[in-house]
Structure formats: structure tokens, C-alpha cells
Design an enzyme around this catalytic site. Structure first.
Site, PDB file in Angstrom:
ATOM      1  N   LYS A  40      -0.847  -1.039   4.740  1.00  0.00           N
ATOM      2  CA  LYS A  40      -0.047   0.183   4.578  1.00  0.00           C
ATOM      3  C   LYS A  40      -0.391   0.838   3.245  1.00  0.00           C
ATOM      4  O   LYS A  40      -1.053   0.231   2.399  1.00  0.00           O
ATOM      5  CB  LYS A  40       1.450  -0.137   4.667  1.00  0.00           C
ATOM      6  N   ARG A 136      17.660  -4.255   4.509  1.00  0.00           N
ATOM      7  CA  ARG A 136      16.905  -3.004   4.626  1.00  0.00           C
ATOM      8  C   ARG A 136      16.969  -2.518   6.065  1.00  0.00           C
ATOM      9  O   ARG A 136      17.753  -1.635   6.385  1.00  0.00           O
ATOM     10  CB  ARG A 136      15.463  -3.267   4.168  1.00  0.00           C
ATOM     11  N   HIS A 166      11.937 -10.511   7.002  1.00  0.00           N
ATOM     12  CA  HIS A 166      11.241 -10.301   5.716  1.00  0.00           C
ATOM     13  C   HIS A 166      12.073 -10.912   4.606  1.00  0.00           C
ATOM     14  O   HIS A 166      13.293 -10.719   4.565  1.00  0.00           O
ATOM     15  CB  HIS A 166      11.065  -8.786   5.505  1.00  0.00           C
ATOM     16  N   ARG A 222       2.230 -12.273   7.063  1.00  0.00           N
ATOM     17  CA  ARG A 222       1.903 -10.872   6.774  1.00  0.00           C
ATOM     18  C   ARG A 222       1.405 -10.837   5.334  1.00  0.00           C
ATOM     19  O   ARG A 222       2.176 -10.909   4.386  1.00  0.00           O
ATOM     20  CB  ARG A 222       3.142  -9.988   6.979  1.00  0.00           C
ATOM     21  N   TYR A 268      -1.894  17.314 -26.690  1.00  0.00           N
ATOM     22  CA  TYR A 268      -0.603  18.035 -26.679  1.00  0.00           C
ATOM     23  C   TYR A 268       0.412  17.351 -27.585  1.00  0.00           C
ATOM     24  O   TYR A 268       0.505  16.113 -27.602  1.00  0.00           O
ATOM     25  CB  TYR A 268      -0.038  18.063 -25.259  1.00  0.00           C
ATOM     26  N   CYS A 314      -3.517  13.889 -20.736  1.00  0.00           N
ATOM     27  CA  CYS A 314      -3.387  15.224 -20.137  1.00  0.00           C
ATOM     28  C   CYS A 314      -3.465  15.100 -18.609  1.00  0.00           C
ATOM     29  O   CYS A 314      -3.620  14.008 -18.076  1.00  0.00           O
ATOM     30  CB  CYS A 314      -4.501  16.135 -20.626  1.00  0.00           C
ATOM     31  N   MET A 315      -3.402  16.234 -17.927  1.00  0.00           N
ATOM     32  CA  MET A 315      -3.456  16.183 -16.467  1.00  0.00           C
ATOM     33  C   MET A 315      -4.788  15.604 -15.969  1.00  0.00           C
ATOM     34  O   MET A 315      -4.820  14.838 -15.001  1.00  0.00           O
ATOM     35  CB  MET A 315      -3.248  17.586 -15.881  1.00  0.00           C
ATOM     36  N   ASP A 316      -5.872  15.944 -16.687  1.00  0.00           N
ATOM     37  CA  ASP A 316      -7.200  15.563 -16.190  1.00  0.00           C
ATOM     38  C   ASP A 316      -8.045  14.802 -17.207  1.00  0.00           C
ATOM     39  O   ASP A 316      -9.148  14.371 -16.884  1.00  0.00           O
ATOM     40  CB  ASP A 316      -7.994  16.822 -15.806  1.00  0.00           C
TER      41      ASP A 316
HETATM   42  C1  LIG Z   1       7.777  -6.094   6.286  1.00  0.00           C
HETATM   43  C2  LIG Z   1       6.723  -6.445   5.299  1.00  0.00           C
HETATM   44  N1  LIG Z   1       5.974  -7.532   5.509  1.00  0.00           N
HETATM   45  C3  LIG Z   1       4.990  -7.904   4.672  1.00  0.00           C
HETATM   46  C4  LIG Z   1       4.725  -7.166   3.523  1.00  0.00           C
HETATM   47  C5  LIG Z   1       3.642  -7.633   2.605  1.00  0.00           C
HETATM   48  O1  LIG Z   1       4.173  -8.137   1.426  1.00  0.00           O
HETATM   49  P1  LIG Z   1       3.249  -8.650   0.269  1.00  0.00           P
HETATM   50  O2  LIG Z   1       2.453  -7.469  -0.176  1.00  0.00           O
HETATM   51  O3  LIG Z   1       4.196  -9.106  -0.788  1.00  0.00           O
HETATM   52  O4  LIG Z   1       2.387  -9.712   0.823  1.00  0.00           O
HETATM   53  C6  LIG Z   1       5.491  -6.032   3.254  1.00  0.00           C
HETATM   54  C7  LIG Z   1       5.250  -5.288   2.030  1.00  0.00           C
HETATM   55  O5  LIG Z   1       6.082  -4.732   1.383  1.00  0.00           O
HETATM   56  C8  LIG Z   1       6.507  -5.653   4.162  1.00  0.00           C
HETATM   57  O6  LIG Z   1       7.262  -4.574   3.952  1.00  0.00           O
END
Ligand SMILES: Cc1ncc(COP(=O)(O)O)c(C=O)c1O
Length: 374
Positions: A40, A136, A166, A222, A268, A314-316
Site C-alpha cells: 500500500k 479501527r 490486526h 502481512r 529565508y 526551501c521548496m526546491d
Molecule cells: C491491516 C494491516 N496489516 C498489515 C500491515 C503491515 O504492517 P507492517 O508494515 O507493520 O508490517 C498494515 C500496515 O499498516 C495494516 O494496516
């Protein structure tokens, strides 16, 4: 077609490190347990497609993202393995997911009822989310679970392929809260098994949980932050249960070098004034690249030596106090290794009083990601 790169600032993503880190965790977890590569947020800022492809070559069997758009990017790149979306996708968009064989997360009876009214091009795969203490998303009670399973049984256009939860504190010292979440999960699982017979994939652990409690993992883990070579927290880092290689590094080149007289100011607000004759270098990175103003004072590496960022970012553009004159074009490393020194993502995170997760994510898409080890 890849875009030409004209600028002298880039992030390097070492794909060999992704493979190394997956191998590390696979040695740790039980044999029956597979890896879901979490890509993600554009692969935690590393580039989702390249990371996903390498993760799959390294033995990951599934991918996970947060939103439907991210899953579609992977499908458009020709990736055809199962992809799970962690977040809630609106029922009206379930058809898009079904068409591309993207697995959605659900946890509300009403969501299922709405999807039932939708015409889907093919069966929609679903993972059910249980909230065992993260607070959550997810269903929380046996009653909710029985109701939602009743609804599922009544529905022909969806297929339950997984259940998951989770952990909120797997990366923190102690295991009380982690154990409590596991107990709640087991309780829900007992109820579930009484009312559901078909096989489903079960997954509970993220990086921290799989590194610290591998024996507690079910069919999948995961694997997110540690696939990219970062430890989820200092607790996990200190325990050193596995060795990780940081995949991400950030580099630039000096585009201007000058000697300034004592008493001259930089950038700046004139917040930095030279106290002697000083060599000052400029690099083309700024807060628009995610190199935020709070990083003023942080070190960079030039020829393996540390030199500070002076004056406001700065920005860049950003200025550095050099220890001597360097030619224009000299490489500057903001994150990563140069010779015997390394600026870890963790060091930047500590400087900003945040977590490593945030650092590669905050480096904006204006900074090209160049993959090595392809
Ligand atoms: C539902 C869920 N599973 C797994 C992960 C992966 O977690 P991590 O990056 O700590 O391994 C995330 C990340 O936030 C998550 O939201």
C-alpha cells in the site's frame, strides 16, 4: 515507457534487499505460513509495482493494499496474483473489484446487504475483518459475527476466502495486550468454526508480530515495513530476531558550491550566519519533495563524511555546510550508505520524532525512484 529523468535528485530502491528481507522472515515463520507482501501507499513510498513483482519472485503469494485504486494499478501492470484491499470499499464499487478479481475487506452486515443488490460481473472474493483491540475497523462480538455469517450464507455473488485481525501493540515491549487480542481472536474463531464449514485463509500478524511471535502465525503473515528493511520499532530492532537490509536510499548532487565570508546569511529568514569563511553547497531537494523544513540541521553524507544542512530548507533547494570545496556534481546522500557511514531511515525518523514508516512515504512522487538489483 519510462519517463526520462532530468533532475539530480533521486531515490534508490534496492530490490535485492526486498528479496533478502523476505527470505529472512520465511526462515523464521512456520513452513505452512506464506507471505502477503503489503505494498500500500505505493509500496511504502518505494514503488508498488516493482516491489510487488520482486516480492512475488521471492516467494510472497499474495499482495495487500489500502484502497481499490492501488489494487487497480497492480492489475494494470499485469500482476495476476490475489490482491487484498484492507480498507472499506463502497458497495457501489464492488463490481469494479469483482471484475478485476480483487479481494475486498468487509465487516458490516449492511455492506453485504448493499452488495447483494449490486450486479457483479463475477463472484467477489472477501476477507472478513475482526477488531480484536485495534479499535479501527472490524466486527467485535460473537453476535455481530453470527449475524454477518447468516447474511453471507444467504448471498450467492460473494465468496468468503479469508478472515483476519490486526495487532495494535505487537511492536511494543511486553505481550499482555498482544495476548489479549489473540485470545479475543481465538474466541471469535471458535464461534466462527461452529457456523462456517468451508476453508478460509487466516492471517493475523504484521511485521512485528511475525518477527516476535512467529509460532502464533496462521496461514499468512502481512509483511510490510520489514520487507522494506526497517524494524517496526526500537523494541523489535533491539531484539534483532532477524537481520534486515534497508532498501530505500535518497541522493542528490551539488549543483552550486561557493565560499562565503564570515557574517553572511543563508536562506529565508537568515536563520544561519557563517562564523568564518565557509564552503556552502546547494542541492536540488526541498519541502516540495517531502524533504521538510524540520530537517534543517540534519546531516547528509559527502565522500562518507557528515555535513549539516544549514539555513531554512526551501521548496526546491537545500544548503549544506561543506568541510572544503567540492566540485559541482559531487554526490550527496541524504538517506543511505556512503563509504563507512550510513544515515538510516530510523535516524531521520528519530530527528523528526516520528516512525520510520513515515519517511519514504513522505518523499514525494517528484523524486524519481530508481530500482537497483532488477
Ligand atoms: C491491516 C494491516 N496489516 C498489515 C500491515 C503491515 O504492517 P507492517 O508494515 O507493520 O508490517 C498494515 C500496515 O499498516 C495494516 O494496516
Amino acid at each position: 515507457m519510462t519517463q526520462p529523468i532530468y533532475r539530480d535528485t533521486w531515490a534508490e530502491v534496492n530490490l535485492d534487499a526486498i528479496e533478502y528481507n523476505i527470505n529472512q522472515i520465511r526462515e523464521q515463520i512456520p513452513q505452512h505460513c506464506s507471505v502477503i507482501a503489503v505494498v500500500k501507499a505505493d509500496g511504502y513510498g518505494h514503488g508498488a509495482v516493482k516491489v510487488a513483482e520482486r516480492a512475488l519472485k521471492s516467494g510472497a503469494e499474495m499482495l495487500a493494499v489500502a484502497i481499490l485504486e492501488e489494487a487497480l494499478v497492480l492489475r494494470e501492470a499485469g500482476i495476476d496474483v490475489p490482491i487484498l484491499v484492507f480498507g472499506r470499499v463502497a458497495p457501489k464499487d464492488a463490481a469494479v473489484a469483482a471484475e478485476k478479481d480483487i479481494t475486498l475487506t468487509f465487516f458490516q452486515k449492511e455492506w453485504l446487504q448493499e452488495v447483494k443488490q449490486t450486479s457483479l460481473p463475477q463472484t467477489l472474493k472477501l476477507h472478513m475483518k475482526w477488531d480484536t483491540g485495534m479499535g479501527r475497523i472490524g466486527l467485535r462480538t460473537d453476535e455481530e459475527l453470527k449475524e454477518i455469517v447468516g447474511e453471507l450464507k444467504d448471498q450467492s455473488n460473494v465468496q468468503l476466502t479469508g478472515i483476519y485481525t490486526h495487532f495494535a501493540t505487537a511492536d511494543e515491549p511486553g505481550a499482555d495486550y498482544f495476548n489479549m487480542q489473540n485470545e479475543r481472536f481465538d474466541q471469535l474463531l471458535t464461534t466462527f468454526e461452529k457456523v462456517w464449514e468451508d476453508p478460509v485463509a487466516i492471517h493475523t500478524g504484521n511485521s512485528a508480530a511475525s518477527i516476535r511471535f512467529p509460532e502464533k502465525m496462521y496461514h499468512y503473515i502481512r509483511f510490510g515495513i520489514s520487507m522494506y528493511g526497517m524494524y517496526p520499532s526500537s523494541t523489535v530492532k533491539e531484539e534483532r530476531n532477524i537481520d534486515l537490509q534497508q532498501s530505500f536510499s535518497l541522493h542528490s548532487k551539488l549543483i552550486h558550491v561557493k565560499q562565503m565570508e564570515p557574517g553572511e546569511s543563508i536562506s529565508y529568514g537568515a536563520t544561519y550566519t557563517t562564523s568564518d569563511y565557509e564552503w556552502i553547497g546547494t542541492i536540488m531537494i526541498g519541502y516540495a519533495d517531502g524533504w521538510i523544513r524540520k530537517l534543517q540541521g540534519m546531516d547528509v553524507l559527502i565522500e562518507g563524511k557528515r555535513m549539516p544542512i544549514v539555513g531554512r530548507i526551501c521548496m526546491d533547494q537545500t544548503m549544506i555546510r561543506l568541510d572544503k570545496e567540492y566540485p559541482v556534481g559531487t554526490e550527496v546522500t541524504l538517506i543511505g550508505r556512503q563509504q563507512n557511514d550510513m544515515i538510516e531511515v530510523d535516524e531521520i525518523a528519530d530527528y523528526l520524532d516520528t516512525i520510520s514508516y513515515e519517511i519514504p512515504c513522505m518523499i514525494s512522487s517528484r523524486v524519481p525512484r530508481i530500482c537497483t538489483g532488477e
